[in-house]
Design a protein around this motif. Structure first.
Motif, short mmCIF file in Angstrom:
data_model
loop_
_atom_site.label_atom_id
_atom_site.label_comp_id
_atom_site.label_asym_id
_atom_site.label_seq_id
_atom_site.Cartn_x
_atom_site.Cartn_y
_atom_site.Cartn_z
N VAL A 163 53.86 33.60 38.56
CA VAL A 163 52.83 33.37 39.58
C VAL A 163 53.23 32.20 40.48
O VAL A 163 53.09 32.25 41.70
CB VAL A 163 51.46 33.10 38.92
CG1 VAL A 163 50.41 32.74 39.98
CG2 VAL A 163 51.00 34.32 38.12
N VAL A 179 40.55 41.35 35.66
CA VAL A 179 41.36 40.58 36.60
C VAL A 179 40.56 39.38 37.12
O VAL A 179 41.06 38.26 37.21
CB VAL A 179 41.82 41.47 37.78
CG1 VAL A 179 42.50 40.62 38.86
CG2 VAL A 179 42.79 42.54 37.27
N GLN A 239 43.68 28.62 38.18
CA GLN A 239 44.27 29.93 38.53
C GLN A 239 44.20 30.14 40.03
O GLN A 239 43.65 29.32 40.77
CB GLN A 239 43.56 31.05 37.77
CG GLN A 239 43.92 31.15 36.30
CD GLN A 239 45.38 31.52 36.07
OE1 GLN A 239 46.05 32.03 36.97
NE2 GLN A 239 45.89 31.25 34.88
N LEU A 265 46.83 39.99 30.73
CA LEU A 265 47.25 39.09 31.80
C LEU A 265 47.63 37.72 31.26
O LEU A 265 48.48 37.02 31.83
CB LEU A 265 46.12 38.95 32.84
CG LEU A 265 45.80 40.21 33.65
CD1 LEU A 265 44.54 40.00 34.48
CD2 LEU A 265 46.96 40.61 34.54
N ILE A 313 51.39 36.99 30.68
CA ILE A 313 52.33 36.83 31.79
C ILE A 313 52.76 35.37 31.90
O ILE A 313 51.91 34.47 31.95
CB ILE A 313 51.69 37.29 33.12
CG1 ILE A 313 51.30 38.77 33.04
CG2 ILE A 313 52.65 37.06 34.29
CD1 ILE A 313 50.54 39.27 34.24
N ILE A 356 48.09 39.47 42.79
CA ILE A 356 47.40 40.36 41.85
C ILE A 356 48.06 41.73 41.82
O ILE A 356 48.33 42.28 40.74
CB ILE A 356 45.91 40.48 42.23
CG1 ILE A 356 45.18 39.16 41.97
CG2 ILE A 356 45.24 41.61 41.43
CD1 ILE A 356 43.77 39.12 42.52
N LEU A 365 50.78 40.34 38.94
CA LEU A 365 49.97 40.37 37.72
C LEU A 365 49.84 41.78 37.14
O LEU A 365 50.14 42.01 35.96
CB LEU A 365 48.59 39.78 38.01
CG LEU A 365 48.54 38.30 38.38
CD1 LEU A 365 47.11 37.85 38.66
CD2 LEU A 365 49.14 37.44 37.26
N TYR A 404 40.35 36.57 34.74
CA TYR A 404 41.60 35.83 34.64
C TYR A 404 41.83 34.93 35.86
O TYR A 404 42.12 33.74 35.72
CB TYR A 404 42.77 36.80 34.48
CG TYR A 404 44.12 36.12 34.40
CD1 TYR A 404 44.55 35.52 33.23
CD2 TYR A 404 44.96 36.06 35.52
CE1 TYR A 404 45.77 34.88 33.15
CE2 TYR A 404 46.20 35.44 35.45
CZ TYR A 404 46.59 34.84 34.25
OH TYR A 404 47.81 34.21 34.19
#
Length: 217
Positions: A120, A36, A45, A112, A115, A134, A138, A39
């Motif tokens: 998001v 995680v 991000q 991930l 997605i 998260i 996610l 990512y």
């Protein structure tokens, strides 16, 4: 086949399940958060930290690039420090876990990546915090991919545990080498291989079932 050998096979099978189960749990415990982080710290991000992302990526890649048999020997002092010995099933769990953590992390990161970015962005537009994104977006959206990744990891750990057994780690690998190969007993070798195949098939089937159940949800 004698009852003593049957007892040895049963014990070796349980030892292998123990090694794979504990190391798989620890790998998921540490590998999923690492994936995680890999990512969400990417540029653009939700927690963009390029320097941290690069450092995590280097550490993960180094961990994945070391062959397991070399890793197992290289960290013997660390293994001895953690569990007090460098042989046996408990000792084998240490290198198994260290080898699996970066493997899990990259698989989680890959899940991930699948997605859609729009999910998001929609969560951000509604004021969701990074932590909420998260845990609420996610991880639920990538659940099937993460389960698939963990299944692949468990199957890989089964083969790694056999290698660990060949150098004193216990389990089916140790049984096959000591009582099959060294004593020229092909029956023991075949039984060992058959149990490993059944084990892999069982883990894969369980993983596939959990993925299907997750997709329905």
């Amino acid at each position: 086949m004698s009852s003593a050998m049957i007892d040895l096979i049963i014990k070796a099978t349980l030892d292998t399940l123990y090694m794979v189960g504990v190391s798989g749990f620890l790998a998921a415990l540490f590998g999923v958060p690492l994936g995680v982080m890999l990512y969400v710290t990417r540029p653009r991000q939700i927690l963009a930290r390029p320097a941290l992302n690069q450092a995590l990526g280097i550490v993960t890649n180094v961990g994945r690039s070391i062959p397991f048999i070399i890793l197992m020997v290289a960290i013997i002092p660390f293994t001895r420090m953690v569990v007090g010995t460098s042989i046996g099933t408990n000792a084998a769990i240490v290198p198994l876990t260290i080898a699996a953590i970066p493997f899990v992390a990259r698989l989680v990161e890959g899940a991930l990546n699948e997605i859609p970015p729009g999910l998001v962005e929609a969560a951000q537009s509604m004021g969701a915090t990074p932590g909420q994104i998260i845990t609420k977006v996610l991880l639920p959206e990538a659940r099937g991919g993460i389960i698939t990744g963990l299944t692949i990891t468990i199957v890989t750990l089964v083969s790694y545990s056999a290698m660990a057994g060949a150098v004193g780690g216990g389990g089916l690998g140790d049984l096959g080498i000591r009582y099959g190969y060294n004593r020229f007993n092909p029956t023991v070798m075949l039984i060992t291989v058959a149990i490993l195949v059944v084990m892999v098939q069982g883990f894969q089937s369980l993983g596939d079932y959990l993925v299907r159940k997750s997709d329905r949800k």
